[in-house]
Design a protein around this motif. Structure first.
Motif, mmCIF file in Angstrom:
data_model
loop_
_atom_site.group_PDB
_atom_site.id
_atom_site.type_symbol
_atom_site.label_atom_id
_atom_site.label_comp_id
_atom_site.label_asym_id
_atom_site.label_seq_id
_atom_site.Cartn_x
_atom_site.Cartn_y
_atom_site.Cartn_z
ATOM 1 N N ALA A 130 -27.847 10.517 21.571
ATOM 2 C CA ALA A 130 -27.745 10.558 23.032
ATOM 3 C C ALA A 130 -26.843 9.455 23.570
ATOM 4 N N ALA A 131 -27.065 8.211 23.145
ATOM 5 C CA ALA A 131 -26.268 7.103 23.672
ATOM 6 C C ALA A 131 -24.794 7.249 23.291
ATOM 7 N N PHE A 132 -24.535 7.651 22.050
ATOM 8 C CA PHE A 132 -23.155 7.830 21.596
ATOM 9 C C PHE A 132 -22.473 8.957 22.373
ATOM 10 N N ALA A 133 -23.192 10.069 22.579
ATOM 11 C CA ALA A 133 -22.622 11.195 23.309
ATOM 12 C C ALA A 133 -22.389 10.858 24.764
ATOM 13 N N ALA A 134 -23.298 10.106 25.383
ATOM 14 C CA ALA A 134 -23.114 9.723 26.781
ATOM 15 C C ALA A 134 -21.867 8.868 26.960
ATOM 16 N N GLY A 135 -21.604 7.969 26.014
ATOM 17 C CA GLY A 135 -20.395 7.163 26.091
ATOM 18 C C GLY A 135 -19.137 8.000 25.969
ATOM 19 N N HIS A 136 -19.151 8.961 25.054
ATOM 20 C CA HIS A 136 -18.000 9.852 24.916
ATOM 21 C C HIS A 136 -17.810 10.711 26.165
ATOM 22 N N LEU A 137 -18.900 11.219 26.712
ATOM 23 C CA LEU A 137 -18.800 12.062 27.898
ATOM 24 C C LEU A 137 -18.184 11.296 29.059
ATOM 25 N N ALA A 138 -18.588 10.048 29.236
ATOM 26 C CA ALA A 138 -18.016 9.236 30.310
ATOM 27 C C ALA A 138 -16.516 9.033 30.108
ATOM 28 N N SER A 139 -16.095 8.780 28.869
ATOM 29 C CA SER A 139 -14.661 8.579 28.610
ATOM 30 C C SER A 139 -13.887 9.881 28.786
ATOM 31 N N TRP A 140 -14.487 11.013 28.419
ATOM 32 C CA TRP A 140 -13.800 12.295 28.584
ATOM 33 C C TRP A 140 -13.583 12.619 30.064
ATOM 34 N N LEU A 141 -14.599 12.416 30.878
ATOM 35 C CA LEU A 141 -14.450 12.695 32.306
ATOM 36 C C LEU A 141 -13.475 11.722 32.959
ATOM 37 N N ALA A 142 -13.485 10.469 32.520
ATOM 38 C CA ALA A 142 -12.512 9.511 33.052
ATOM 39 C C ALA A 142 -11.087 9.912 32.684
ATOM 40 N N PRO A 160 -23.832 13.501 34.458
ATOM 41 C CA PRO A 160 -23.234 12.185 34.200
ATOM 42 C C PRO A 160 -22.733 11.524 35.482
ATOM 43 N N PRO A 161 -22.991 10.240 35.668
ATOM 44 C CA PRO A 161 -22.454 9.533 36.842
ATOM 45 C C PRO A 161 -20.929 9.505 36.861
ATOM 46 N N SER A 162 -20.289 9.579 35.691
ATOM 47 C CA SER A 162 -18.829 9.546 35.636
ATOM 48 C C SER A 162 -18.194 10.778 36.257
ATOM 49 N N LEU A 163 -18.998 11.782 36.574
ATOM 50 C CA LEU A 163 -18.452 12.965 37.242
ATOM 51 C C LEU A 163 -17.783 12.600 38.565
ATOM 52 N N LEU A 164 -18.309 11.599 39.259
ATOM 53 C CA LEU A 164 -17.790 11.234 40.580
ATOM 54 C C LEU A 164 -16.384 10.664 40.508
ATOM 55 N N ALA A 165 -15.890 10.379 39.290
ATOM 56 C CA ALA A 165 -14.520 9.869 39.167
ATOM 57 C C ALA A 165 -13.490 10.970 39.355
ATOM 58 N N CYS A 166 -13.891 12.225 39.228
ATOM 59 C CA CYS A 166 -12.953 13.352 39.349
ATOM 60 C C CYS A 166 -12.837 13.755 40.823
ATOM 61 N N THR A 167 -12.248 12.911 41.605
ATOM 62 C CA THR A 167 -12.191 13.124 43.060
ATOM 63 C C THR A 167 -11.210 14.204 43.474
ATOM 64 N N GLY A 168 -10.345 14.663 42.565
ATOM 65 C CA GLY A 168 -9.372 15.690 42.930
ATOM 66 C C GLY A 168 -9.838 17.109 42.691
ATOM 67 N N LEU A 169 -11.128 17.295 42.417
ATOM 68 C CA LEU A 169 -11.633 18.630 42.089
ATOM 69 C C LEU A 169 -11.548 19.567 43.286
#
Length: 471
Positions: A130-142, A160-169
């Protein structure tokens, strides 16, 4: 089985090896060609990326082994569909290899624009990973945000909280099968025009939708699929044009409220229904689909009638068998005003009286111009009233559809009700131009059905009856 005729050049001595050698010679790959060229060497990255974007992610990763030129093809793709279960269906434990391939495709050294991304990570998140996948998911969305992603679909177990970085959606789909927490505010997505929420718990999330409509002013399409809802309140002002509620589950005392939506034109409502509906009079719908199924618990008697009274007077109306069944008597349909309906679509059960059940509805749609009737199989037995007569069987007297121009009937059979409906429409539609019929029978039965239909009297001399073999 003789197969020599399948290889016409075999007799001339052209074997597969000789053919492949000749192809290499054409590309400079022979002994005197000087070093074997790759036919794709001159292709730009954008072309290779477009080719790879049409492949499943597993095949896109495998394409990188074709040659050195293809190694960065996945990183240049304008659209990526990264599905963990599809990439490793027989080896779910190869998470590290999947993560490395996804990172190489999403975060290359020289990034290219990324227009569309789908991340389906079912089975990737387990207790140990879980922790390893969450880190990868955050980097992928970034990385996707840095490449300007516009369309994003996430199928995850967490939000994921990193979803909010995709402001151009502009398009966002969230399918959260095991997520029961309140949704995060989507206020940063000011350019969002289409939102699709699936398998999300929306219990007490009216604040979420209020925040969504106030900040995402470009939102035009809202789709709720298989969500768990207590009360759904959509209050504008908003420029929302289409609302779809599909197969959602409602609590016993639930409600749907749509207020201050002057640009709302389409409502698609299928599956279970809320107990109460509140729709502002300023809402002017053009298209309504009511494909509600028979609920396990008997609904309040006036629920469907109230809903049809609020939204039924539209230009295009589609009704499911259960909705039509609730108005089995002509006097029930007279309580609903349907003068504006120009296009009427009905899905009915295959019962002896099933086809004729739409006659009372048709009588109330006086200005309908286009009629679609589709018959679906039904396991139910023929149902009769206490007096032994079938509800919904009309008399041709008094039924006139003066403006009806086109009729399409799918899977109509030779039962009494099927032929009777065709007869009534031909007799009482003076402006009819075309009638397309797709019979449910084949061969001799279909020919017999056709002969009987062509003998019916037509009130329109210009009416053309056409029989099709497929819908």
């Amino acid at each position: 089985m003789r197969t020599k005729h399948l290889i016409p050049n075999h007799a001339a001595g052209l074997t597969y090896a000789a053919r492949d050698h000749a192809a290499r010679e054409d590309y400079g790959g022979g002994d005197g060609g000087g070093g074997g060229g790759d036919p794709f060497e001159g292709f730009p990255d954008a072309v290779l990326g477009l080719i790879v974007s049409k492949l499943p992610f597993r095949s896109a990763v495998a394409a990188s082994a074709i040659s050195r030129r293809w190694r960065s093809a996945a990183a240049a793709a304008p659209a990526l569909d990264i599905d963990f279960a599809a990439a490793f269906p027989a080896a779910p434990r190869r998470r590290a290899a999947f993560a490395a391939a996804a990172t190489a495709a999403l975060a290359p050294p020289c990034p290219h624009p990324l227009r569309s991304l789908r991340l389906a990570l079912d089975g990737l998140f387990d207790q140990a990973f879980a922790a390893f996948a969450a880190g990868h998911l955050a980097s992928w969305l970034a990385a996707a945000a840095a490449r300007g992603v516009e369309r994003l679909e996430l199928r995850l177990a967490v939000l994921p909280p990193s979803l909010l970085a995709c402001t151009g959606l502009t398009f966002l789909t969230l399918r959260l099968d095991h997520y029961a927490l309140p949704l995060t505010s989507l206020a940063p997505f000011t350019r969002l025009s289409r939102l699709h929420l699936a398998s999300v718990s929306l219990t007490g999330d009216n604040a979420f939708f209020g925040d969504l409509l106030s900040h995402c002013t470009e939102l035009r399409y809202l789709i709720l699929e298989q969500c768990r809802i207590v009360a759904l309140c959509l209050v504008g002002p908003s420029r929302l044009r289409s609302l779809a509620i599909t197969d959602c589950s409602w609590t016993q005392e639930s409600s749907l409220a749509v207020l201050e939506m002057p640009e709302l034109r389409s409502l698609r409502y299928s599956g279970a229904m809320a107990t109460r509906h509140i729709i502002d009079g300023d809402v002017s719908l053009d298209e309504v689909l009511l494909a509600s199924e028979k609920p396990q618990v008997k609904p309040r008697e006036a629920t469907l009638r109230e809903l049809l009274t609020l939204v039924g007077n539209v230009r295009s109306l589609l009704l499911s068998p259960w909705c039509i069944e609730q108005f089995a008597r002509a006097e029930e349909w007279l309580k609903v005003r349907l003068d504006r309906v120009r296009r009427l679509s009905c899905v009915i059960d295959r019962r002896e009286e099933g086809t004729l059940s739409i006659a009372p509805l048709l009588s109330n749609c006086r200005n309908v111009e286009e009629l679609h009737v589709s018959v679906v199989p039904s396991q139910g037995k023929r149902r009769r009233c206490s007096d032994g007569e079938c509800h919904g069987v009309p008399r041709s007297k008094g039924l006139t559809v003066k403006h009806l121009k086109g009729v399409r009937m799918q899977y109509i059979d030779e039962s009494k009700s099927g032929l009777e409906l065709v007869k009534i429409l031909l007799k009482n539609a003076p402006a009819l131009e075309t009638m397309n019929i797709v019979p449910s029978t084949d061969g001799l039965e279909q020919a017999k059905f056709r002969r009987r239909v062509l003998k019916f009297r037509k009130s329109s001399q210009n009416a053309s009856i056409q029989f099709c073999t497929a819908g």
